[in-house]
Design a protein around this motif. Structure first.
Motif, PDB file in Angstrom:
ATOM      1  N   SER A  90       0.858  -1.185   0.000  1.00  0.00           N
ATOM      2  CA  SER A  90       0.000   0.000   0.000  1.00  0.00           C
ATOM      3  C   SER A  90       0.891   1.231   0.000  1.00  0.00           C
ATOM      4  CB  SER A  90      -0.927   0.009   1.213  1.00  0.00           C
ATOM      5  OG  SER A  90      -0.182   0.067   2.411  1.00  0.00           O
ATOM      6  N   PHE A  91       0.340   2.329  -0.500  1.00  0.00           N
ATOM      7  CA  PHE A  91       1.107   3.564  -0.575  1.00  0.00           C
ATOM      8  C   PHE A  91       0.312   4.718   0.030  1.00  0.00           C
ATOM      9  CE2 PHE A  91       2.533   7.515  -2.455  1.00  0.00           C
ATOM     10  CZ  PHE A  91       3.905   7.411  -2.316  1.00  0.00           C
ATOM     11  N   ASN A  92       0.948   5.417   0.950  1.00  0.00           N
ATOM     12  CA  ASN A  92       0.418   6.653   1.513  1.00  0.00           C
ATOM     13  C   ASN A  92       1.628   7.483   1.927  1.00  0.00           C
ATOM     14  OD1 ASN A  92      -1.087   8.697   2.624  1.00  0.00           O
ATOM     15  ND2 ASN A  92      -1.402   7.648   4.558  1.00  0.00           N
ATOM     16  N   GLY A  93       2.200   8.183   0.961  1.00  0.00           N
ATOM     17  CA  GLY A  93       3.415   8.940   1.237  1.00  0.00           C
ATOM     18  C   GLY A  93       4.663   8.082   1.126  1.00  0.00           C
ATOM     19  N   ARG A  94       4.531   6.819   1.400  1.00  0.00           N
ATOM     20  CA  ARG A  94       5.597   5.824   1.221  1.00  0.00           C
ATOM     21  C   ARG A  94       4.954   4.453   1.116  1.00  0.00           C
ATOM     22  NH1 ARG A  94       8.910   4.675   6.742  1.00  0.00           N
ATOM     23  NH2 ARG A  94       7.550   2.991   7.356  1.00  0.00           N
ATOM     24  N   TRP A  95       5.682   3.535   0.528  1.00  0.00           N
ATOM     25  CA  TRP A  95       5.172   2.174   0.370  1.00  0.00           C
ATOM     26  C   TRP A  95       5.293   1.406   1.675  1.00  0.00           C
ATOM     27  CZ3 TRP A  95       2.338   0.504  -3.537  1.00  0.00           C
ATOM     28  CH2 TRP A  95       2.438   1.144  -4.767  1.00  0.00           C
ATOM     29  N   ARG A  96       4.312   0.530   1.894  1.00  0.00           N
ATOM     30  CA  ARG A  96       4.321  -0.376   3.050  1.00  0.00           C
ATOM     31  C   ARG A  96       3.927  -1.778   2.579  1.00  0.00           C
ATOM     32  NH1 ARG A  96       4.585   3.000   7.263  1.00  0.00           N
ATOM     33  NH2 ARG A  96       3.528   4.977   7.222  1.00  0.00           N
ATOM     34  N   LEU A  97       4.491  -2.774   3.220  1.00  0.00           N
ATOM     35  CA  LEU A  97       4.110  -4.164   2.959  1.00  0.00           C
ATOM     36  C   LEU A  97       2.926  -4.497   3.844  1.00  0.00           C
ATOM     37  CD1 LEU A  97       4.664  -6.966   1.686  1.00  0.00           C
ATOM     38  CD2 LEU A  97       6.239  -7.377   3.591  1.00  0.00           C
ATOM     39  N   GLN A  98       1.796  -4.841   3.230  1.00  0.00           N
ATOM     40  CA  GLN A  98       0.616  -5.233   4.003  1.00  0.00           C
ATOM     41  C   GLN A  98       0.616  -6.723   4.303  1.00  0.00           C
ATOM     42  OE1 GLN A  98      -3.081  -4.045   2.208  1.00  0.00           O
ATOM     43  NE2 GLN A  98      -2.868  -1.938   2.914  1.00  0.00           N
ATOM     44  N   SER A  99       0.983  -7.525   3.304  1.00  0.00           N
ATOM     45  CA  SER A  99       1.012  -8.975   3.538  1.00  0.00           C
ATOM     46  C   SER A  99       1.854  -9.654   2.459  1.00  0.00           C
ATOM     47  CB  SER A  99      -0.400  -9.566   3.558  1.00  0.00           C
ATOM     48  OG  SER A  99      -1.020  -9.426   2.309  1.00  0.00           O
ATOM     49  N   LEU A 100       2.284 -10.854   2.800  1.00  0.00           N
ATOM     50  CA  LEU A 100       3.121 -11.657   1.912  1.00  0.00           C
ATOM     51  C   LEU A 100       2.760 -13.105   2.184  1.00  0.00           C
ATOM     52  CD1 LEU A 100       5.649 -11.475  -0.038  1.00  0.00           C
ATOM     53  CD2 LEU A 100       7.025 -11.868   1.986  1.00  0.00           C
ATOM     54  N   GLY A 101       2.279 -13.826   1.198  1.00  0.00           N
ATOM     55  CA  GLY A 101       1.946 -15.235   1.433  1.00  0.00           C
ATOM     56  C   GLY A 101       1.083 -15.829   0.360  1.00  0.00           C
ATOM     57  N   LEU A 102       0.598 -17.030   0.648  1.00  0.00           N
ATOM     58  CA  LEU A 102      -0.275 -17.760  -0.260  1.00  0.00           C
ATOM     59  C   LEU A 102      -1.723 -17.527   0.140  1.00  0.00           C
ATOM     60  CD1 LEU A 102       1.782 -21.065  -0.429  1.00  0.00           C
ATOM     61  CD2 LEU A 102       1.526 -19.383  -2.239  1.00  0.00           C
ATOM     62  N   ASP A 103      -2.650 -18.118  -0.646  1.00  0.00           N
ATOM     63  CA  ASP A 103      -4.079 -18.007  -0.335  1.00  0.00           C
ATOM     64  C   ASP A 103      -4.363 -18.202   1.132  1.00  0.00           C
ATOM     65  OD1 ASP A 103      -5.550 -17.296  -2.524  1.00  0.00           O
ATOM     66  OD2 ASP A 103      -5.810 -19.353  -3.227  1.00  0.00           O
TER      67      ASP A 103
END
Length: 195
Positions: A182-195
């Motif tokens: 997600s991006f709001n002024g800078r990028w952030r990792l929200q999640s990483l994975g499989l279904d």
């Protein structure tokens, strides 16, 4: 006027790794014309994209990415920036075939894969390409999905999170895995994975 929540989630991007091809499953350097293998096709058919991402779907110009989108029943458009890393003269070749032709070449690449394969792109070149693409995504807030490959996803993480490229090679990006930024002024990792 936008609420704080709408502004904070103005850009959300799901990076979906393409399903498997015979060469990606057996070990090698997939080429842009590689089709999905039957297990990859079945897995893609069973993969369901969250509804919020289904409105704007892009895919890499590779056959595997296009077939992943089509098998999932998604209306997607090609974006050349999402192309897999160009493996140069090793594109479409198995690890075994490369090792048979030159016993020193594959171990040298394994010692420093960030530098790329003979006549191929380096990870820095992929990061620059994906970085420009991410900057454009951030400038035009939306919720979208991009179907691409493991190396561009790693390059996106390096760019978005300011991670050194060699460190991204320690991140497993499995076929059909999901990386949400997600991006709001800078990028952030929200999640990483499989279904």
């Amino acid at each position: 006027m936008a609420t704080l929540l709408e502004v904070s989630l103005a850009t959300t991007l799901l990076l979906l790794c393409a399903a498997t091809t015979p060469l990606s499953r057996s070990g090698g350097f997939p080429g842009p014309d590689d089709a999905l293998d039957e297990p990859g096709r079945r897995a893609a058919a069973a993969c369901v994209l969250p509804v919020r991402f289904a409105g704007d779907v892009l895919h890499a110009p590779s056959r595997a990415a296009a077939e992943t989108a089509a098998t999932m029943g998604l209306a997607a458009r090609i974006d050349p920036a999402l192309a897999d890393i160009d493996h140069g003269t090793w594109s479409g070749r198995s690890f075994d075939a490369i090792a048979s032709a030159d016993t020193a070449a594959l171990p040298a690449w394994l010692a420093d894969p960030v530098q790329g394969t003979p006549d191929g792109e380096t990870m820095a070149q992929v990061q620059a390409r994906i970085g420009r693409w991410l900057n454009a995504i951030a400038a035009a807030p939306a919720t979208s999905c991009a179907i691409t490959h493991a190396m561009p996803i790693r390059a996106a993480l390096a760019h978005a999170l300011d991670i050194p490229l060699p460190a991204t090679l320690a991140i497993d990006v499995a076929p059909l895995s999901r990386t949400v930024l997600s991006f709001n002024g800078r990028w952030r990792l929200q999640s990483l994975g499989l279904d």
